[in-house]
Design a protein around this motif. Structure first.
Motif, PDB file in Angstrom:
ATOM      1  N   ALA A 303     -10.086   4.939   4.058  1.00 25.47           N
ATOM      2  CA  ALA A 303     -10.436   6.212   3.426  1.00 25.47           C
ATOM      3  C   ALA A 303     -11.098   7.138   4.439  1.00 25.47           C
ATOM      4  CB  ALA A 303     -11.360   5.976   2.243  1.00 25.47           C
ATOM      5  N   ALA A 325      -8.056   4.781  -0.563  1.00 27.42           N
ATOM      6  CA  ALA A 325      -8.381   3.358  -0.663  1.00 27.42           C
ATOM      7  C   ALA A 325      -9.096   2.915   0.597  1.00 27.42           C
ATOM      8  CB  ALA A 325      -7.111   2.537  -0.871  1.00 27.42           C
ATOM      9  N   SER A 327     -11.114  -0.015   2.987  1.00 28.67           N
ATOM     10  CA  SER A 327     -11.297  -1.423   3.293  1.00 28.67           C
ATOM     11  C   SER A 327     -12.656  -1.592   3.944  1.00 28.67           C
ATOM     12  CB  SER A 327     -10.188  -1.922   4.228  1.00 28.67           C
ATOM     13  OG  SER A 327      -8.927  -1.863   3.582  1.00 28.67           O
ATOM     14  N   SER A 352      -9.387  -1.515  -9.464  1.00 31.61           N
ATOM     15  CA  SER A 352      -8.200  -2.362  -9.393  1.00 31.61           C
ATOM     16  C   SER A 352      -8.494  -3.718  -8.763  1.00 31.61           C
ATOM     17  CB  SER A 352      -7.098  -1.657  -8.598  1.00 31.61           C
ATOM     18  OG  SER A 352      -7.511  -1.448  -7.247  1.00 31.61           O
ATOM     19  N   SER A 363      -9.581  -5.162   1.357  1.00 30.81           N
ATOM     20  CA  SER A 363      -9.372  -3.910   0.630  1.00 30.81           C
ATOM     21  C   SER A 363     -10.217  -3.905  -0.633  1.00 30.81           C
ATOM     22  CB  SER A 363      -7.898  -3.752   0.261  1.00 30.81           C
ATOM     23  OG  SER A 363      -7.728  -2.643  -0.611  1.00 30.81           O
ATOM     24  N   GLY A 365      -9.547  -1.893  -3.055  1.00 31.91           N
ATOM     25  CA  GLY A 365      -8.697  -1.397  -4.119  1.00 31.91           C
ATOM     26  C   GLY A 365      -8.990   0.057  -4.446  1.00 31.91           C
ATOM     27  N   THR A 366      -8.670   0.450  -5.641  1.00 29.31           N
ATOM     28  CA  THR A 366      -8.862   1.841  -6.062  1.00 29.31           C
ATOM     29  C   THR A 366      -9.898   1.915  -7.181  1.00 29.31           C
ATOM     30  OG1 THR A 366      -7.005   1.616  -7.598  1.00 29.31           O
ATOM     31  CG2 THR A 366      -6.528   2.542  -5.421  1.00 29.31           C
ATOM     32  N   LEU A 371      -8.439   9.467  -8.679  1.00 27.00           N
ATOM     33  CA  LEU A 371      -8.333   8.825  -7.371  1.00 27.00           C
ATOM     34  C   LEU A 371      -8.536   9.796  -6.221  1.00 27.00           C
ATOM     35  CD1 LEU A 371      -5.340   6.377  -7.982  1.00 27.00           C
ATOM     36  CD2 LEU A 371      -7.787   6.071  -8.441  1.00 27.00           C
TER      37      LEU A 371
END
Length: 382
Positions: A303, A325, A327, A352, A363, A365-366, A371
């Motif tokens: 991101a 997203a 990490s 997620s 990760s 996720g979202t 978003l």
């Protein structure tokens, strides 16, 4: 005035209800500091504040006016609001007594301020807005204030625009300074907090890193009616400072729109901004051991401009200002992942991905919705 409550103070047969009510409103929104000037004549912007019996006097103090100030400041104590006392402006910091430094008139001025108001519960002495005096003069004044103040309140000085962190190089490590007062672009708040946190620590005296003026001077933080989302102040200044290990921000209103910095009579004009500031504080106070955490932006990837505040191996806060997203590089262990909404506050929510493992990069996720907006992930070791 509608926020004044029965039992609150007033004076002279009911005067003062507007300012007392305004402070009640700010306190109800979670505001805990107000930055104000005690001297803005002699070329200053507002030309409406002085401690003396008249705008031309310098050695006779208006005790009636100062008793009214005391009523207001005591009410701020009751509300849990710090007095951030800004004692000079860039236009007049060489005018008091006809020179800079500790001439007799300026010594009397600081002595009156400290003698009358140092007993309040939370005070910050600020040597001046966009201050022009030399480091030697600043140190001399700070030493004088500290010698007078039995409560040892913190002392700072306000920077020139976009001059931090170098503005403070000559003061780091000095025994009489404890904090910054930064004017600068909101995009720099995270960088400045990280740099000055590290530099002050290396100098042997850790400072609290505050940002309290947001250029450009004609805009600042806009009214809700003009900028209802406050995207840049929230994502860059507020969360930027806090995620950099900073101690918070105060909001400057500019001078273009109604209720600007010189004539604001309605602090509800930024009602949404106060809420978003409180949401950030609630996240840090409720979920983080922030006093044990350090900025670790290099741990994040993916991101854009993700910010990380961490006690590595135990707890990580990951702020994603522009969506996407992210990490996170983790130490060994299994961690839960939950999300916080900086725009609306509330409880932590599942995204997620609800758990990740280290060591290594995982990760996150979202987030649970929107978003493309900013979110903060809380990653805690199980």
């Amino acid at each position: 005035a509608r926020d004044w409550r029965p039992g609150d103070p007033s004076w002279k047969g009911g005067r003062g209800k507007n300012i007392i009510g305004a402070l009640n409103y700010l306190g109800s929104k979670g505001v805990n500091s107000v930055y104000f000037l005690t001297y803005n004549i002699d070329g200053g912007d507002g030309k409406d504040v002085w401690m003396w019996t008249g705008p031309d006097a310098r050695d006779r103090y208006d005790v009636s006016k100062l008793e009214q100030w005391e009523i207001v400041f005591s009410h701020m104590d009751r509300l849990g609001i710090q007095l951030h006392v800004v004692t000079q402006e860039t236009e007049n910091d060489r005018k008091l007594g006809g020179s800079a430094g500790l001439n007799p008139v300026r010594k009397l001025y600081y002595r009156e301020l400290v003698a009358r108001f140092a007993h309040h519960l939370a005070v910050m002495w600020n040597q001046g807005e966009e201050n022009n005096t030399s480091d030697a003069e600043r140190k001399q004044i700070a030493r004088y204030i500290r010698a007078l103040d039995p409560y040892q309140h913190p002392i700072t000085v306000h920077s020139k625009n976009n001059r931090a962190p170098d503005f403070y190089n000559g003061l780091l490590g000095d025994p009489y300074f404890e904090a910054t007062s930064i004017q600068g672009d909101m995009a720099n708040y995270n960088r400045d907090a990280i740099a000055l946190r590290e530099r002050s620590g290396r100098a042997g005296r850790k400072w609290a890193i505050f940002g309290d003026e947001q250029p450009s001077a004609n805009v600042g933080v806009l009214p809700d009616a003009v900028d209802p989302e406050h995207e840049i102040p929230r994502t860059q200044a507020l969360w930027g400072n806090l995620m950099g290990g900073g101690s918070g921000v105060e909001w400057y209103f500019g001078y273009t729109y109604p209720n600007m910095d010189l004539n604001c009579e309605d602090w509800r004009s930024r009602d949404r901004m106060w809420d978003q500031t409180r949401y950030a504080l609630e996240f840090f106070r409720r979920y983080l051991r922030f006093w044990e955490m350090t900025p670790e932006n290099d741990l994040a990837s993916g991101a854009e401009r993700a910010r990380v505040f961490a006690a590595s191996g135990r707890i990580y806060a990951v702020y994603i200002p522009n969506g996407g997203a992210a990490s996170l590089k983790l130490e060994a262990g299994t961690y839960t992942v939950r999300w916080y909404d900086p725009r609306n506050g509330g409880e932590l929510r599942a995204g997620s991905v609800t758990a990740v493992s280290g060591p290594g990069v995982a990760s996150l996720g979202t987030p649970p919705g929107e978003l493309g907006r900013d979110w903060a992930a809380l990653v805690e070791r199980k």
